[in-house]
Design a protein around this motif. Structure first.
Motif, mmCIF file in Angstrom:
data_model
loop_
_atom_site.group_PDB
_atom_site.id
_atom_site.type_symbol
_atom_site.label_atom_id
_atom_site.label_comp_id
_atom_site.label_asym_id
_atom_site.label_seq_id
_atom_site.Cartn_x
_atom_site.Cartn_y
_atom_site.Cartn_z
ATOM 1 N N ALA A 13 54.208 46.444 49.974
ATOM 2 C CA ALA A 13 52.896 47.043 50.240
ATOM 3 C C ALA A 13 52.199 46.279 51.376
ATOM 4 O O ALA A 13 52.398 45.069 51.526
ATOM 5 N N PRO A 14 51.398 46.972 52.174
ATOM 6 C CA PRO A 14 50.761 46.314 53.317
ATOM 7 C C PRO A 14 49.736 45.236 52.955
ATOM 8 O O PRO A 14 49.482 44.329 53.748
ATOM 9 N N LYS A 15 49.161 45.309 51.775
ATOM 10 C CA LYS A 15 48.179 44.304 51.341
ATOM 11 C C LYS A 15 48.644 43.656 50.049
ATOM 12 O O LYS A 15 49.218 44.303 49.180
ATOM 13 N N THR A 16 48.345 42.366 49.935
ATOM 14 C CA THR A 16 48.654 41.615 48.722
ATOM 15 C C THR A 16 47.371 40.988 48.209
ATOM 16 O O THR A 16 46.615 40.385 48.971
ATOM 17 N N ILE A 17 47.143 41.160 46.918
ATOM 18 C CA ILE A 17 46.037 40.485 46.261
ATOM 19 C C ILE A 17 46.642 39.494 45.267
ATOM 20 O O ILE A 17 47.507 39.861 44.478
ATOM 21 N N VAL A 18 46.239 38.239 45.376
ATOM 22 C CA VAL A 18 46.761 37.175 44.515
ATOM 23 C C VAL A 18 45.639 36.735 43.586
ATOM 24 O O VAL A 18 44.528 36.445 44.035
ATOM 25 N N GLU A 19 45.964 36.678 42.286
ATOM 26 C CA GLU A 19 44.953 36.367 41.280
ATOM 27 C C GLU A 19 45.422 35.229 40.380
ATOM 28 O O GLU A 19 46.451 35.344 39.732
ATOM 29 N N PHE A 20 44.672 34.157 40.347
ATOM 30 C CA PHE A 20 44.896 33.077 39.388
ATOM 31 C C PHE A 20 43.977 33.371 38.211
ATOM 32 O O PHE A 20 42.745 33.350 38.357
ATOM 33 N N ILE A 21 44.579 33.697 37.060
ATOM 34 C CA ILE A 21 43.783 34.052 35.881
ATOM 35 C C ILE A 21 44.302 33.302 34.660
ATOM 36 O O ILE A 21 45.410 32.769 34.664
ATOM 37 N N ASN A 22 43.472 33.285 33.626
ATOM 38 C CA ASN A 22 43.865 32.804 32.308
ATOM 39 C C ASN A 22 43.375 33.865 31.328
ATOM 40 O O ASN A 22 42.191 34.231 31.365
ATOM 41 N N VAL A 23 44.255 34.364 30.471
ATOM 42 C CA VAL A 23 43.897 35.496 29.613
ATOM 43 C C VAL A 23 42.854 35.164 28.554
ATOM 44 O O VAL A 23 42.317 36.073 27.923
ATOM 45 N N ARG A 24 42.511 33.917 28.375
ATOM 46 C CA ARG A 24 41.439 33.551 27.443
ATOM 47 C C ARG A 24 40.090 33.424 28.143
ATOM 48 O O ARG A 24 39.044 33.419 27.517
ATOM 49 N N CYS A 25 40.102 33.348 29.453
ATOM 50 C CA CYS A 25 38.875 33.138 30.217
ATOM 51 C C CYS A 25 38.025 34.412 30.246
ATOM 52 O O CYS A 25 38.497 35.458 30.691
ATOM 53 N N PRO A 26 36.765 34.336 29.816
ATOM 54 C CA PRO A 26 35.918 35.531 29.845
ATOM 55 C C PRO A 26 35.639 36.018 31.275
ATOM 56 O O PRO A 26 35.433 37.218 31.494
ATOM 57 N N TYR A 27 35.658 35.124 32.242
ATOM 58 C CA TYR A 27 35.425 35.520 33.636
ATOM 59 C C TYR A 27 36.665 36.202 34.213
ATOM 60 O O TYR A 27 36.551 37.147 34.996
ATOM 61 N N SER A 28 37.861 35.739 33.801
ATOM 62 C CA SER A 28 39.098 36.428 34.190
ATOM 63 C C SER A 28 39.108 37.836 33.596
ATOM 64 O O SER A 28 39.505 38.803 34.261
ATOM 65 N N LYS A 29 38.661 37.949 32.353
ATOM 66 C CA LYS A 29 38.566 39.258 31.690
ATOM 67 C C LYS A 29 37.614 40.162 32.467
ATOM 68 O O LYS A 29 37.931 41.327 32.744
ATOM 69 N N GLU A 30 36.461 39.630 32.838
ATOM 70 C CA GLU A 30 35.479 40.411 33.592
ATOM 71 C C GLU A 30 36.093 40.928 34.892
ATOM 72 O O GLU A 30 35.978 42.104 35.224
ATOM 73 N N TRP A 31 36.745 40.038 35.638
ATOM 74 C CA TRP A 31 37.391 40.421 36.898
ATOM 75 C C TRP A 31 38.447 41.492 36.653
ATOM 76 O O TRP A 31 38.474 42.532 37.310
ATOM 77 N N PHE A 32 39.336 41.245 35.702
ATOM 78 C CA PHE A 32 40.466 42.131 35.452
ATOM 79 C C PHE A 32 39.985 43.530 35.082
ATOM 80 O O PHE A 32 40.454 44.528 35.641
ATOM 81 N N GLU A 33 39.063 43.599 34.158
ATOM 82 C CA GLU A 33 38.586 44.902 33.689
ATOM 83 C C GLU A 33 37.769 45.623 34.750
ATOM 84 O O GLU A 33 37.874 46.843 34.891
ATOM 85 N N LYS A 34 36.973 44.889 35.504
ATOM 86 C CA LYS A 34 36.145 45.497 36.546
ATOM 87 C C LYS A 34 37.002 46.044 37.686
ATOM 88 O O LYS A 34 36.699 47.099 38.241
ATOM 89 N N SER A 35 38.079 45.366 38.028
ATOM 90 C CA SER A 35 38.876 45.728 39.199
ATOM 91 C C SER A 35 40.088 46.609 38.871
ATOM 92 O O SER A 35 40.706 47.165 39.779
ATOM 93 N N LYS A 36 40.423 46.737 37.603
ATOM 94 C CA LYS A 36 41.680 47.385 37.211
ATOM 95 C C LYS A 36 41.822 48.802 37.759
ATOM 96 O O LYS A 36 42.842 49.143 38.358
ATOM 97 N N GLU A 37 40.845 49.637 37.563
ATOM 98 C CA GLU A 37 40.948 51.029 38.003
ATOM 99 C C GLU A 37 41.122 51.107 39.520
ATOM 100 O O GLU A 37 41.974 51.838 40.032
ATOM 101 N N THR A 38 40.319 50.348 40.237
ATOM 102 C CA THR A 38 40.414 50.329 41.706
ATOM 103 C C THR A 38 41.789 49.856 42.148
ATOM 104 O O THR A 38 42.458 50.508 42.954
#
Length: 172
Positions: A24-49
């Motif tokens: 793919a022409p663009k790569t998005i790299v994400e450092f997350i932890n599945v227990r982190c509430p901020y990682s959850k916020e990011w993941f859920e907010k950005s998932k559909e997009t």
């Protein structure tokens, strides 16, 4: 988060769970932890997009499950060790479910998290210490300290990004 110290050039674009077309022409790299509430916020907010861009072959999503020493995030570390690194789509679906159910298991003991992964998702511990260490070493080399840390090209951000700005980073 002080993102000014992060050296994105030290971040590999292929180490981690790769979701979408590897070319793919663009790569998005994400450092997350599945227990982190901020990682959850990011993941859920950005998932559909992001799912839309992935489906159209425009974006490759590289998820780096970042084991952290912080006590509250160690439950996420345990969950990470059950995700099959050889099946990115299955792991992606499991990450989605782990974020949805985070309130259920967030206060479990480490042993209870392991049991939850085994009994709820029928998984076994598939820890790959080489892969775990590679992501930790990569994060350290790049001066990444917090989850989530997200990188698109030379743009480095966290969960507070709005989707309009994110979309502007994802166009060629």
């Amino acid at each position: 988060m002080d993102i000014s110290i992060i050296d994105a050039s030290k971040v590999k674009r292929d180490l981690g769970l790769v979701i979408g077309d590897p070319n793919a022409p663009k790569t998005i790299v994400e450092f997350i932890n599945v227990r982190c509430p901020y990682s959850k916020e990011w993941f859920e907010k950005s998932k559909e997009t992001l799912d839309g861009y992935i489906a159209n072959g425009k974006v490759k999503r590289v998820i780096k499950l970042f084991d952290k020493e912080k006590e509250s995030l160690q439950r996420g570390n345990i969950a990470h060790h059950y995700l099959p690194l050889d099946n990115s789509q299955k792991s992606y679906d499991l990450i989605t479910e782990l974020f949805k159910t985070q309130e259920t298991w967030k206060d479990f003991t480490l042993e209870e998290v392991a049991t939850y992964m085994e009994e709820t998702f029928n998984l076994t511990d598939v820890s790959d210490q080489v892969a775990i260490d590679a992501i930790i070493n990569e994060a350290n080399a790049a001066h990444i300290q917090f989850v989530p840390t997200v990188i698109v090209d030379d743009h480095i951000f966290d969960e507070s990004i709005d989707m309009t700005t994110l979309k502007s980073y994802l166009v060629d």
